[in-house]
Design an enzyme around this catalytic site. Structure first.
Site, PDB file in Angstrom:
ATOM      1  N   GLU A 141       0.830  -1.196   0.000  1.00  0.00           N
ATOM      2  CA  GLU A 141       0.000   0.000   0.000  1.00  0.00           C
ATOM      3  C   GLU A 141       0.872   1.256   0.000  1.00  0.00           C
ATOM      4  OE1 GLU A 141      -1.888   1.035   3.980  1.00  0.00           O
ATOM      5  OE2 GLU A 141      -1.675  -1.135   4.191  1.00  0.00           O
ATOM      6  N   CYS A 177      -3.629  -3.630   4.282  1.00  0.00           N
ATOM      7  CA  CYS A 177      -2.753  -4.685   4.789  1.00  0.00           C
ATOM      8  C   CYS A 177      -3.136  -6.079   4.305  1.00  0.00           C
ATOM      9  CB  CYS A 177      -2.746  -4.657   6.316  1.00  0.00           C
ATOM     10  SG  CYS A 177      -2.108  -3.108   7.010  1.00  0.00           S
ATOM     11  N   HIS A 230      -2.999 -10.584  12.253  1.00  0.00           N
ATOM     12  CA  HIS A 230      -2.442  -9.359  11.687  1.00  0.00           C
ATOM     13  C   HIS A 230      -2.029  -8.480  12.859  1.00  0.00           C
ATOM     14  CE1 HIS A 230      -1.778  -5.738   9.508  1.00  0.00           C
ATOM     15  NE2 HIS A 230      -2.830  -5.127   9.999  1.00  0.00           N
TER      16      HIS A 230
END
Length: 396
Positions: A81, A113, A244
């Site tokens: 990103e 992400c 994550h």
């Protein structure tokens, strides 16, 4: 046909900032950053480094670990990103640096992400379908997370890349076919407008969006796996859980949510056992966006004292905006030994700590990297201001 990880590689900048020192410089109690975020060190990229050089270095480690040649790679995808161009993908630069075949499929994926996971899932289907014809897929998650000096998000920065070599001969993890749960919803929790180098984030709302997506993906996984019943906590069916991890404390919140969904009344009791080893490396690097969950996976395989051979690992990937995936894999024989042999912990120890003035000077210099002088126009040999000599940096 099975598909999974044959090898992995990581790359981080050679310098970092101690979050305790950053906290003192900002007039904040060190515990607010270190304990509050679950991060001790924050990776800081030098001016000459970007997502391209990080990606290439991580890829080199993954390929060398597997004895993979340039002709073996049939697909190269970079999830990021923090791209270096609105049109040309990071993967094209990386293809050139690695010297990959002109018959290699090359592109970039973006979804905050989640971008790297999107590429990984596609690669697994490519291998399983037989379309790979014996070739391997090189999936790279590469990002630089930045929020600016003195901003609320400053201590949640970081930089790094994780490369994943996917093939039909997994030596690290074999992903379980069909066992995956997805969740997506249009939300505005985190985004980066075209006019801004820094992300815009609604912190509290983003945490809630993360947890909502985790719940949705976790339940979808159970339905897809077809084994939602049975005794005991569902999450205890995994030897480890990898979340994550934009910062360590988020993994704790995620695990509490999963255990609460399972009906656990002592939600913290299983954290060290199921999650702890996955946070060792991320705590020393900080937020690396697309690579965050995969750095945690590398940490699990490198730092866990338990023999995970033949055991199932649960993986949760989240990308703001939002899209999430909960999926699983089985640890292969000698996987932990292979990852430990990469010397990832030693790699992080070799970095140099920056003083706060040094860090601030680097941040100020990086602010100007993408500025193009008004008199300069694209033409033969034109290269955007943010790109340095990639070949020189990659060769270091």
């Amino acid at each position: 046909m099975q598909a999974g990880l044959e090898s992995l590689g990581i790359a981080v900048p050679p310098t970092y900032v101690e979050l305790a020192e950053l906290a003192k410089a900002r007039g904040v109690a060190p515990g607010k950053y270190v304990d509050g975020l679950g991060v001790t060190r924050m990776a800081v990229p030098q001016v000459e480094e970007d997502t391209v050089t990080l990606a290439a270095r991580a890829a080199r480690m993954a390929m060398e670990a597997a004895g993979c040649t340039t002709e073996d790679v049939g697909m190269l995808v970079v999830g990021t990103e923090t791209a270096v161009d609105h049109s040309k993908p990071v993967s094209s630069y990386v293809q050139g640096l690695l010297g990959l075949s002109t018959r290699c499929r090359v592109f970039e994926t973006k979804h905050a992400c989640y971008g790297g996971t999107a590429a990984l899932l596609l690669a697994m289907d490519w291998v399983r379908s037989g379309s790979a014809k014996g070739k391997k897929a090189l999936i790279i998650c590469s990002d630089i997370a930045r929020y600016g000096v003195g901003t609320p998000g400053e201590p949640t920065q970081g930089a790094g890349a994780v490369a994943l070599l996917v093939s039909d001969k997994p030596k690290l993890l074999a992903f379980e076919t069909g066992k995956t749960g997805a969740y997506a919803k249009d939300v505005m929790d985190f985004w980066r407008p075209l006019y801004s180098k820094d992300a815009v984030v609604d912190g509290h709302y983003s945490v809630q969006c993360y947890l909502d997506a985790l719940e949705g993906a976790y339940k979808a996984y159970q339905e897809a796996a077809g084994d939602a019943g049975g005794e005991g906590m569902y999450s205890d069916r995994f030897a480890a859980l990898v979340y994550h991890v934009p910062y360590g404390k988020m993994s704790r919140k995620a695990h509490r949510h999963v255990r609460t969904l399972d009906g656990d009344k002592d939600v913290d009791a299983s954290f060290d056992r199921l999650v702890g080893p996955s946070l060792v490396l991320p705590s020393q690097v900080g937020n690396i966006y697309t690579g965050s969950m995969y750095l945690a996976l590398a940490s699990l395989l490198s730092c866990s004292r338990e023999d995970l051979t033949g055991k199932r690992v649960g993986l949760f990937s989240y990308g703001s905006g939002s899209c999430a995936e909960f999926f699983s894999a089985v640890v292969q024989p000698e996987a932990q030994a292979r990852v430990k042999a990469l010397g990832l912990e030693n790699l992080l120890e070799k970095r140099r700590a920056l003083s706060i003035p040094e860090y601030e000077a680097i941040m100020a210099a990086r602010e100007k990297l993408d500025d193009k002088p008004a008199e300069e126009t694209p033409g033969e040999g034109f290269r955007y201001q943010g790109t340095r000599d990639h070949k020189r940096i990659y060769a270091r």
